[in-house]
Design a protein around this motif. Structure first.
Motif, PDB file in Angstrom:
ATOM      1  N   SER A 188       0.816  -1.211   0.000  1.00  0.00           N
ATOM      2  CA  SER A 188       0.000   0.000   0.000  1.00  0.00           C
ATOM      3  C   SER A 188       0.850   1.262   0.000  1.00  0.00           C
ATOM      4  O   SER A 188       0.360   2.339  -0.316  1.00  0.00           O
ATOM      5  N   LEU A 189       2.134   1.139   0.371  1.00  0.00           N
ATOM      6  CA  LEU A 189       3.034   2.292   0.394  1.00  0.00           C
ATOM      7  C   LEU A 189       3.962   2.337  -0.802  1.00  0.00           C
ATOM      8  O   LEU A 189       4.825   3.207  -0.882  1.00  0.00           O
ATOM      9  N   ARG A 199       2.141   8.262  -2.711  1.00  0.00           N
ATOM     10  CA  ARG A 199       1.617   9.402  -1.951  1.00  0.00           C
ATOM     11  C   ARG A 199       1.249   9.009  -0.518  1.00  0.00           C
ATOM     12  O   ARG A 199       1.458   9.776   0.422  1.00  0.00           O
ATOM     13  N   ARG A 200       0.701   7.810  -0.360  1.00  0.00           N
ATOM     14  CA  ARG A 200       0.283   7.391   0.981  1.00  0.00           C
ATOM     15  C   ARG A 200       1.488   7.316   1.923  1.00  0.00           C
ATOM     16  O   ARG A 200       1.401   7.698   3.088  1.00  0.00           O
ATOM     17  N   GLU A 203       2.367  10.851   2.920  1.00  0.00           N
ATOM     18  CA  GLU A 203       1.437  11.390   3.910  1.00  0.00           C
ATOM     19  C   GLU A 203       1.770  10.890   5.315  1.00  0.00           C
ATOM     20  O   GLU A 203       1.603  11.614   6.306  1.00  0.00           O
ATOM     21  N   GLN A 204       2.256   9.659   5.433  1.00  0.00           N
ATOM     22  CA  GLN A 204       2.565   9.097   6.750  1.00  0.00           C
ATOM     23  C   GLN A 204       3.905   9.568   7.290  1.00  0.00           C
ATOM     24  O   GLN A 204       4.095   9.623   8.503  1.00  0.00           O
TER      25      GLN A 204
END
Length: 314
Positions: A188-189, A199-200, A203-204
């Protein structure tokens, strides 16, 4: 030419015998005249030897005999025209081949041809192999005995073993779930095409970078560079989407090689990439950007069909 028979010193009763040819399993071996011995490998069990006595006074009256000590119990006699002997299907071992000749005077020559003969054993014929078979048999019997003992003891520990197995299975399933969750989280990253962060991930992770930059200090700025590949649509239109994907993957690797390991390259979307440059003074931002622009402009992008193209970026 003048020959004086009184000057001859040869002993006609003891002519030497020499080997003239050797064949092993039907294959000729060179150097028979100077042959010191005969050696047969584990795959060879027969040989043929040609020989001759160096006496030309009365060859028609010669008689030969041969004996393979260690195999033959008696001599084998051969006529004057028989200058060859053959042994086949020899068992492994060490032998001595003796060949003699009888001259016209009726006596056997003192000069025999003596050749040691060695026949190497096959693996199953060696003492070590037999010993190994004995050990394996003993080990098998002992293994059967131990297996029976284990079976008897296993009945006593059946319930305890069942609990241990079930506990182990639960732990393994938990470990697999954790591994699967980690892979899903990592996927997912990560951008599936370029294997860059997405982007995820940004963001983290960006909050910590911003916090460090907000504290100030020398080389504490946080520089964000957005890179856009120029006229990328023309690559897809002219060469196909597979070629476009190869360009994006090559660009991703180029950016990773150009920036520092402390920096992060993110695929922002399409042909856009975002680079997070950490621990730098903002006055050097233009230099970093120019370095990246120049690296892309001078890099040859090789497409799957072998075509090489060049692209620029903004």
């Amino acid at each position: 030419l003048i020959a004086d028979p009184r000057a001859l010193r040869a002993d006609p009763a003891s002519p030497p015998i020499v080997a003239t040819a050797l064949s092993v399993e039907g294959n000729v071996r060179p150097g028979a005249v100077a042959l010191p011995s005969i050696a047969l490998s584990k795959a060879e069990r027969s040989f043929t030897l040609d020989f001759a006595a160096l006496d030309y006074t009365a060859p028609q009256r010669q008689m030969y005999r041969h004996r393979l000590e260690g195999l033959d119990g008696a001599w084998t006699l051969l006529g004057a025209s028989q200058h060859s002997l053959t042994y086949s299907r020899l068992p492994p071992g060490h032998y001595l081949l003796r060949i003699g000749v009888r001259n016209g005077d009726g006596g056997w020559s003192r000069n025999e041809l003596r050749l040691p003969v060695t026949v190497l054993p096959a693996l199953y014929q060696t003492a070590g192999f037999r010993a190994l078979m004995v050990l394996l048999t003993a080990a098998l019997l002992y293994g059967i005995y131990r297996l029976r003992i284990r079976q008897l003891r296993a009945r006593e520990r059946a319930l305890e073993g069942l609990v241990v197995r079930r506990t182990s299975e639960l732990e393994e399933k938990n470990r697999l779930l954790e591994t699967a969750y980690g892979k899903i989280e990592e996927a997912s990253l990560t951008d599936p095409l370029t294997r860059l962060r997405n982007r995820r991930y940004l963001e983290q992770s960006i909050a910590g970078d911003v916090e460090i930059a907000a504290r100030g200090g020398v080389d504490r700025d946080l520089v964000l560079l957005m890179i856009d590949l120029d006229h990328f649509k023309s690559v897809n239109d002219r060469y196909g989407h597979a070629a476009g994907d190869s360009v994006l993957m090559a660009l991703a690797q180029l950016l990773l090689r150009t920036v520092r390991t402390s920096d992060t390259v993110v695929r922002w979307g399409g042909e856009e990439f975002l680079i997070v440059v950490r621990f730098v003074d903002r006055v050097h931002a233009a230099e970093v950007a120019e370095k990246l622009r120049s690296a892309v402009a001078t890099h040859p992008f090789v497409l799957p069909d072998g075509t090489t193209i060049h692209r620029t970026c903004s």
